[in-house]
Design an enzyme around this catalytic site. Structure first.
Site, PDB file in Angstrom:
ATOM      1  N   GLN A 165       0.931  -1.346   0.081  1.00  0.00           N
ATOM      2  CA  GLN A 165       0.156   0.006  -0.063  1.00  0.00           C
ATOM      3  C   GLN A 165       0.763   1.213  -0.076  1.00  0.00           C
ATOM      4  O   GLN A 165       0.497   2.188  -0.801  1.00  0.00           O
ATOM      5  CB  GLN A 165      -0.895  -0.011   1.235  1.00  0.00           C
ATOM      6  N   ASP A 176       0.157   3.944   5.938  1.00  0.00           N
ATOM      7  CA  ASP A 176       0.506   3.542   4.630  1.00  0.00           C
ATOM      8  C   ASP A 176       0.370   4.798   3.604  1.00  0.00           C
ATOM      9  O   ASP A 176       1.254   5.180   2.937  1.00  0.00           O
ATOM     10  CB  ASP A 176       0.030   2.313   4.137  1.00  0.00           C
ATOM     11  N   GLY A 203      -8.779  24.346  19.878  1.00  0.00           N
ATOM     12  CA  GLY A 203      -9.413  25.544  20.920  1.00  0.00           C
ATOM     13  C   GLY A 203     -10.583  25.696  20.877  1.00  0.00           C
ATOM     14  O   GLY A 203     -11.382  26.665  21.847  1.00  0.00           O
ATOM     15  N   GLU A 223       0.757  -1.024   8.655  1.00  0.00           N
ATOM     16  CA  GLU A 223      -0.200   0.117   8.876  1.00  0.00           C
ATOM     17  C   GLU A 223      -0.441   0.206  10.428  1.00  0.00           C
ATOM     18  O   GLU A 223      -0.085   1.436  10.704  1.00  0.00           O
ATOM     19  CB  GLU A 223      -1.346  -0.065   8.091  1.00  0.00           C
TER      20      GLU A 223
END
Length: 417
Positions: free
Chosen positions: A16, A167, A247, A138
């Site tokens: 990937q 990935d 925030g 991954e």
């Protein structure tokens, strides 16, 4: 005009991360030659198959717009072909285990001898350090890069995300590095090495959590909902559930139908600038002037109660009705969209974000399109190549071998049938 037309990519990637990188370059017009093992090819051709004896969606969705050549790099004739590929191409991209190309006889030093303009790009799991030689997938990258430790709820285990930030995220970083190196080559005339480590890529995407790690040294993170629940902070950035991470406090709230629809939710942000509009919409106009609610700082220790009250309102509306009511009032919110809803969304088809492709053996299927839009270079997403589909044309037209040489190469077993 295709933005990268004329750029030749030697693609030694698989699975990937690397294929993401080379597919992006192919979408922008680069000629990507994917080198695969005869008879086997990229391992993902056969992984997670939904149709017998047909390339999987895992493969087809990561390898569109490329050409495939099968090549046995251990064969002497195969090495001759590989050497000519190195001399011909502008970029070599690989995500092998450390040292694999060196063992083939194509170290960075050897590549520079063959083609000083070559850009040699690699995806690695880790950069230099204690984990440099470790194998990475991954979810390992998400965990080692800080993503998992900061994802999930405070009272639960670390959680990985469904977004492939390790990935695909690293593949996108590598593509950016390659294009930057190509630009640099215009003035320097020389290639260079480009490396993108998956741990680095995940940490880069977790920068706000690294920000919060440093803020912890100066006191509690008051915008985190645990502060309002009087739960003390430890010495590391905690998991924060659905807190916004910024925030402006936000949370995922139930909408009408949540009892039976797992995606009947909305993300709702209590942005300070439109607090008055929020109070009016949810039927709490008195909060606008109440000293305990009127300012962002005053609200921080009441966020749980505030979002519970907002949720009492959102549960009376569908997630789309919430958006229709809130957007004209500049209240930031967004529906939780399922993969089914996204696949069926017409606007994403119109922009090319989701594309229907007609594959020669699979038939029609959906895939992601290019997330980056250029006004003068719109990409056309083409089917992924069959294994070795372009072997002969690459040998002849791309590398310039004669018919006699091609016959000898085939006879040697250097390429697939």
């Amino acid at each position: 005009m295709e933005a990268l037309k004329g750029v030749k990519i030697l693609d030694f990637t698989h699975v990937q991360s690397g294929p993401t990188c080379t597919q992006l370059l192919a979408w922008f017009g680069a000629d990507v030659v994917k080198v695969e093992r005869p008879g086997i090819g990229d391992i993902t051709r056969g992984q997670l198959r939904d149709i017998p004896d047909v390339d999987s969606l895992y493969f087809t969705m990561l390898n569109s717009n490329k050409r495939s050549i099968t090549l046995n790099t251990k064969n002497e004739k195969g090495k001759v072909v590989l050497e000519r590929l190195v001399k011909t191409c502008d970029v070599l991209v690989e995500n092998f285990a450390p040292g694999a190309l060196d063992r083939m006889g194509f170290s960075w030093e050897r590549i520079q001898e063959l083609n000083p303009r070559m850009i040699y790009a690699s995806v690695k799991g880790f950069g230099p350090g204690p984990f440099a030689d470790c194998k990475v997938y991954e979810n390992v990258a998400q965990c080692a890069g800080g993503g998992a430790s900061t994802t999930g709820f405070l009272d639960g285990p670390p959680t990985v995300t469904g977004a492939q930030i390790g990935d695909t995220g690293t593949g996108m970083n590598l593509a950016f590095g390659i294009v930057t190196a190509l630009f640099h080559r215009e003035s320097s005339g020389k290639g260079q090495r480009v490396q993108a480590a998956m741990q680095d890529g995940v940490l880069n995407l977790c920068r706000v959590k690294l920000r919060d790690q440093q803020r912890l040294g100066h006191g509690p993170l008051k915008e985190y909902s645990q502060h309002g629940r009087n739960i003390p902070f430890g010495d590391a950035t905690p998991r924060a559930g659905n807190d916004s991470g910024g925030g402006q406090p936000g949370w995922i709230l139930k909408c009408k139908g949540w009892e039976t629809d797992p995606n009947a939710y909305t993300y709702f942000i209590t942005q300070a600038a439109i607090w008055g509009n929020i109070c009016d919409v949810i039927g709490k106009p008195e909060w606008k002037d109440d000293p305990g609610y009127a300012t962002p700082d005053a609200r921080l220790d009441k966020l749980t109660d505030i979002f519970d009250t907002i949720e009492d309102w959102t549960k009376t509306k569908t997630k789309f009705e919430v958006m229709e009511i809130c957007n004209p009032l500049d209240i930031p919110c967004g529906p939780i969209l399922s993969m089914k809803e996204l696949a069926e969304e017409p606007s994403l088809r119109e922009t090319g974000t989701i594309v229907e492709v007609d594959h020669p053996t699979r038939g029609k299927y959906l895939t992601v399109g290019n997330p980056v839009k250029l006004s003068a270079s719109p990409p056309v997403v083409k089917p992924s190549p069959l294994l070795g589909e372009h072997t002969e044309e690459i040998l002849r037209d791309f590398l310039g071998f004669s018919d006699q040489e091609i016959t000898e190469i085939k006879a040697s077993g250097a390429v697939g049938k």
